[in-house]
Enzyme design. Structure first.
Site, PDB file in Angstrom:
ATOM      1  CG  ASN A 102      40.863  46.128  36.235  1.00  0.00           C
ATOM      2  OD1 ASN A 102      39.656  45.877  36.259  1.00  0.00           O
ATOM      3  ND2 ASN A 102      41.708  45.482  35.455  1.00  0.00           N
ATOM      4  CD1 TRP A 103      37.776  47.773  41.987  1.00  0.00           C
ATOM      5  CD2 TRP A 103      35.644  47.293  42.495  1.00  0.00           C
ATOM      6  NE1 TRP A 103      37.365  48.665  42.938  1.00  0.00           N
ATOM      7  CE2 TRP A 103      36.055  48.404  43.269  1.00  0.00           C
ATOM      8  CE3 TRP A 103      34.338  46.823  42.642  1.00  0.00           C
ATOM      9  CZ2 TRP A 103      35.210  49.039  44.182  1.00  0.00           C
ATOM     10  CZ3 TRP A 103      33.486  47.454  43.545  1.00  0.00           C
ATOM     11  CH2 TRP A 103      33.927  48.551  44.314  1.00  0.00           C
ATOM     12  CE  LYS A 104      43.071  42.480  37.479  1.00  0.00           C
ATOM     13  NZ  LYS A 104      44.221  41.769  36.971  1.00  0.00           N
ATOM     14  CG  HIS A 153      43.053  44.464  31.493  1.00  0.00           C
ATOM     15  ND1 HIS A 153      43.530  43.193  31.688  1.00  0.00           N
ATOM     16  CD2 HIS A 153      43.462  45.182  32.566  1.00  0.00           C
ATOM     17  CE1 HIS A 153      44.196  43.148  32.834  1.00  0.00           C
ATOM     18  NE2 HIS A 153      44.169  44.342  33.382  1.00  0.00           N
ATOM     19  CD  GLU A 195      43.237  40.279  33.783  1.00  0.00           C
ATOM     20  OE1 GLU A 195      42.098  40.735  34.014  1.00  0.00           O
ATOM     21  OE2 GLU A 195      44.179  40.356  34.595  1.00  0.00           O
ATOM     22  CD  GLU A 226      47.351  47.264  33.367  1.00  0.00           C
ATOM     23  OE1 GLU A 226      47.196  47.571  34.544  1.00  0.00           O
ATOM     24  OE2 GLU A 226      46.598  46.477  32.767  1.00  0.00           O
ATOM     25  N   GLY A 286      49.205  40.895  38.323  1.00  0.00           N
ATOM     26  CA  GLY A 286      48.734  39.859  39.245  1.00  0.00           C
ATOM     27  C   GLY A 286      49.814  38.874  39.668  1.00  0.00           C
ATOM     28  CB  SER A 341      52.429  43.642  40.963  1.00  0.00           C
ATOM     29  OG  SER A 341      51.976  42.416  40.402  1.00  0.00           O
ATOM     30  N   GLY A 368      45.165  46.566  40.139  1.00  0.00           N
ATOM     31  CA  GLY A 368      44.247  45.431  40.209  1.00  0.00           C
ATOM     32  C   GLY A 368      44.046  44.986  41.651  1.00  0.00           C
ATOM     33  N   GLY A 369      44.779  43.962  42.052  1.00  0.00           N
ATOM     34  CA  GLY A 369      44.601  43.342  43.360  1.00  0.00           C
ATOM     35  C   GLY A 369      44.516  44.308  44.531  1.00  0.00           C
TER      36      GLY A 369
HETATM   37  C1  PEP Z   1      45.380  45.181  36.309  1.00  0.00           C
HETATM   38  O1  PEP Z   1      44.510  44.349  36.371  1.00  0.00           O
HETATM   39  O2  PEP Z   1      45.271  46.098  35.500  1.00  0.00           O
HETATM   40  C2  PEP Z   1      46.540  45.060  37.204  1.00  0.00           C
HETATM   41  C3  PEP Z   1      47.556  45.854  37.014  1.00  0.00           C
HETATM   42  O3  PEP Z   1      46.473  44.097  38.186  1.00  0.00           O
HETATM   43  P1  PEP Z   1      47.475  43.916  39.437  1.00  0.00           P
HETATM   44  O4  PEP Z   1      47.642  45.279  40.064  1.00  0.00           O
HETATM   45  O5  PEP Z   1      46.788  42.955  40.342  1.00  0.00           O
HETATM   46  O6  PEP Z   1      48.772  43.408  38.905  1.00  0.00           O
END
Ligand code: PEP
Length: 249
Positions: free
Chosen positions: A10-12, A95, A97, A167, A173, A213, A234-235
């Site tokens: 997930n590049w956000k 998501h 966010e 999640e 994050g 994460s 994500g990251g």
């Molecule tokens: C996400 O954005 O879905 C996510 C899990 O981010 P991260 O891996 O950075 O925690």
């Protein structure tokens, strides 16, 4: 039949079209895999160049959002028809966010899940609890409520093709990964819920990811759990590490 793992980035809101092409090129040799499905969920403006850049590889593309409408006067929105025509196979829905910052509620998200299927897109439907909810002991109740509402009117045949991403919000994050036991417990409960809403066969087919994460070091143990069918990342999906996550074994 064993479920095939699905590992999605997930590049956000990261990467311009130029940067996106460069990232795809950097990752190309690292994410090759015959064993797992690999997906990049990218910002709307990156979809067309990224679809072009992954042509002929094992990588599929997803959008990060979809409108609950078909077309018309909805400035700034992106429709299922646009996403599909641009070459996406998947779309992230719900998501945390978007639930939190853009106040997307379950009734709205349920309409988006229906729109995804209308346009032949596979939803990656996210759910998860806050730290307060976990500490209050209502994690499973909360996730049941989210998913039951988000899936209203979705058939068993549709549900069997879906991806659900568990999640925990406190792990997104933050660098704070859920323990393997916590992640497995909730993913298992989600599978039981799917069996309850639909049937055992649908529960056996639906793919459930863990997200929060995920890193090259945490992926092997998480993905070895019986109810965890991969991850939403994500990251780490913006770095070479994503290749290690894809090839976690
Ligand atoms: C996400 O954005 O879905 C996510 C899990 O981010 P991260 O891996 O950075 O925690």
């Amino acid at each position: 039949m064993a479920r095939r793992k699905i590992i999605a980035g997930n590049w956000k809101m990261n990467k311009t079209p130029t940067e996106a092409k460069a990232l795809v090129e950097m990752l190309a040799p690292l994410v090759k895999s015959d064993e797992v499905d690999v997906v990049y969920c990218v910002p709307a403006i990156d979809i067309v160049p990224v679809v072009e850049a992954v042509k002929g590889t094992n990588v599929e593309i997803g959008a990060e959002n979809i409108s609950d409408k078909d077309s018309g006067a909805f400035t700034g929105e992106i429709s299922g028809a646009m996403i599909k025509d641009a070459g996406c196979k998947y779309v992230i829905i719900g998501h945390s966010e978007r639930r939190d910052y853009y106040k997307e509620d379950d009734a709205f998200l349920n309409r988006k899940v229906h729109k995804a299927f209308q346009y032949d897109l596979i939803p990656i439907l996210c759910c998860g609890e806050s730290l307060e909810q976990r500490e209050a002991g209502v994690t499973l109740d909360w996730i049941r409520l989210q998913l039951k509402s988000d899936l209203i009117g979705i058939t068993a045949e549709q549900a069997a093709t879906m991806v659900i991403a568990y999640e925990p919000i406190w792990a997104i994050g933050t660098g704070k990964v859920a323990t393997t036991e916590q992640a497995q417990e909730v993913c298992h409960a989600i599978r039981e819920l799917i069996a309850e809403i639909y049937d055992a066969d649908t529960a056996e087919k639906i793919r459930i990811q863990y997200g929060g994460s995920v890193s090259a070091s945490s992926a092997p143990e998480l993905f070895a759990q019986p109810d965890i069918d991969g991850g939403l990342v994500g990251g780490a999906s913006l770095k070479a590490d994503f290749g290690k996550i894809v090839n976690y074994k």
